[in-house]
Design a protein around this motif. Structure first.
Motif, PDB file in Angstrom:
ATOM      1  N   UNK A   2     -16.950  36.460 -49.467  1.00  0.00           N
ATOM      2  CA  UNK A   2     -17.458  35.776 -50.657  1.00  0.00           C
ATOM      3  C   UNK A   2     -18.731  36.453 -51.152  1.00  0.00           C
ATOM      4  N   UNK A   3     -19.608  36.836 -50.228  1.00  0.00           N
ATOM      5  CA  UNK A   3     -20.846  37.510 -50.624  1.00  0.00           C
ATOM      6  C   UNK A   3     -20.557  38.832 -51.318  1.00  0.00           C
ATOM      7  N   UNK A   4     -19.587  39.572 -50.821  1.00  0.00           N
ATOM      8  CA  UNK A   4     -19.225  40.854 -51.430  1.00  0.00           C
ATOM      9  C   UNK A   4     -18.684  40.620 -52.834  1.00  0.00           C
ATOM     10  N   UNK A   5     -17.804  39.641 -52.959  1.00  0.00           N
ATOM     11  CA  UNK A   5     -17.209  39.354 -54.262  1.00  0.00           C
ATOM     12  C   UNK A   5     -18.240  38.851 -55.267  1.00  0.00           C
ATOM     13  N   UNK A   6     -19.342  38.300 -54.766  1.00  0.00           N
ATOM     14  CA  UNK A   6     -20.389  37.830 -55.680  1.00  0.00           C
ATOM     15  C   UNK A   6     -21.434  38.900 -55.974  1.00  0.00           C
ATOM     16  N   UNK A   7     -21.245  40.097 -55.420  1.00  0.00           N
ATOM     17  CA  UNK A   7     -22.113  41.216 -55.773  1.00  0.00           C
ATOM     18  C   UNK A   7     -23.140  41.625 -54.740  1.00  0.00           C
ATOM     19  N   UNK A   8     -23.158  41.005 -53.583  1.00  0.00           N
ATOM     20  CA  UNK A   8     -24.129  41.393 -52.544  1.00  0.00           C
ATOM     21  C   UNK A   8     -23.752  42.763 -51.997  1.00  0.00           C
ATOM     22  N   UNK A   9     -24.754  43.597 -51.756  1.00  0.00           N
ATOM     23  CA  UNK A   9     -24.465  44.921 -51.209  1.00  0.00           C
ATOM     24  C   UNK A   9     -24.245  44.807 -49.701  1.00  0.00           C
ATOM     25  N   UNK A  10     -23.408  45.690 -49.198  1.00  0.00           N
ATOM     26  CA  UNK A  10     -23.107  45.662 -47.773  1.00  0.00           C
ATOM     27  C   UNK A  10     -24.343  45.946 -46.938  1.00  0.00           C
ATOM     28  N   UNK A  11     -25.194  46.870 -47.387  1.00  0.00           N
ATOM     29  CA  UNK A  11     -26.371  47.206 -46.592  1.00  0.00           C
ATOM     30  C   UNK A  11     -27.306  46.005 -46.470  1.00  0.00           C
ATOM     31  N   UNK A  12     -27.442  45.221 -47.537  1.00  0.00           N
ATOM     32  CA  UNK A  12     -28.299  44.033 -47.463  1.00  0.00           C
ATOM     33  C   UNK A  12     -27.685  42.961 -46.569  1.00  0.00           C
ATOM     34  N   UNK A  13     -26.376  42.809 -46.618  1.00  0.00           N
ATOM     35  CA  UNK A  13     -25.725  41.846 -45.721  1.00  0.00           C
ATOM     36  C   UNK A  13     -25.884  42.285 -44.270  1.00  0.00           C
ATOM     37  N   UNK A  14     -25.689  43.574 -44.028  1.00  0.00           N
ATOM     38  CA  UNK A  14     -25.834  44.086 -42.672  1.00  0.00           C
ATOM     39  C   UNK A  14     -27.252  43.886 -42.159  1.00  0.00           C
ATOM     40  N   UNK A  15     -28.242  44.163 -43.007  1.00  0.00           N
ATOM     41  CA  UNK A  15     -29.642  43.952 -42.617  1.00  0.00           C
ATOM     42  C   UNK A  15     -29.917  42.486 -42.309  1.00  0.00           C
TER      43      UNK A  15
END
Length: 120
Positions: A2-15
């Motif tokens: 859901x976060x990816x589909x809403x535009x969150x970058x993978x690097x920020x999610x990983x961090x």
């Protein structure tokens, strides 16, 4: 996802996931440690799938999103590979959880590592 589909970058999610894991004060809870490390692995797995979407049929990513994901992986792959070694070491040290769950998580990181080596 859901976060990816809403535009969150993978690097920020990983961090964010890594920060939660690294700052958790109760390292004695093996189940929680396994869950947190596995969650990090799931984010990485989704990132690799997204980057390879034009080849694997990943439906939700556009061509532009896949290209962006690939560029990010190329940029951060060396750092991520180092972190994967650390996560695998953590998994090896976990005692008190299902060895099957630990092995599954370890195998996921090994597969991610294999895929990331293409971006180096």
């Amino acid at each position: 996802k859901v976060l990816v589909e809403s535009g969150a970058s993978f690097i920020h999610m990983l961090e964010a996931y890594h920060s939660i894991y690294a700052n958790h004060s109760d390292n004695s809870n093996a189940s929680l440690k396994l869950e947190q490390v596995s969650n990090i692995g799931e984010v990485l797995k989704l990132w690799v799938l997204s980057a390879n979407s034009s080849y694997s049929g990943f439906d939700s990513a556009s061509t532009t999103d896949a290209a962006d994901s690939r560029r990010q992986l190329e940029r951060y792959s060396s750092v991520i590979l180092t972190q994967i070694d650390n996560y695998k070491g953590e998994l090896e040290s976990i005692v008190g959880c299902s060895s099957e769950e630990v092995s599954r998580s370890y195998a996921m990181f090994s597969e991610i590592e294999k895929n990331l080596r293409r971006y180096r």
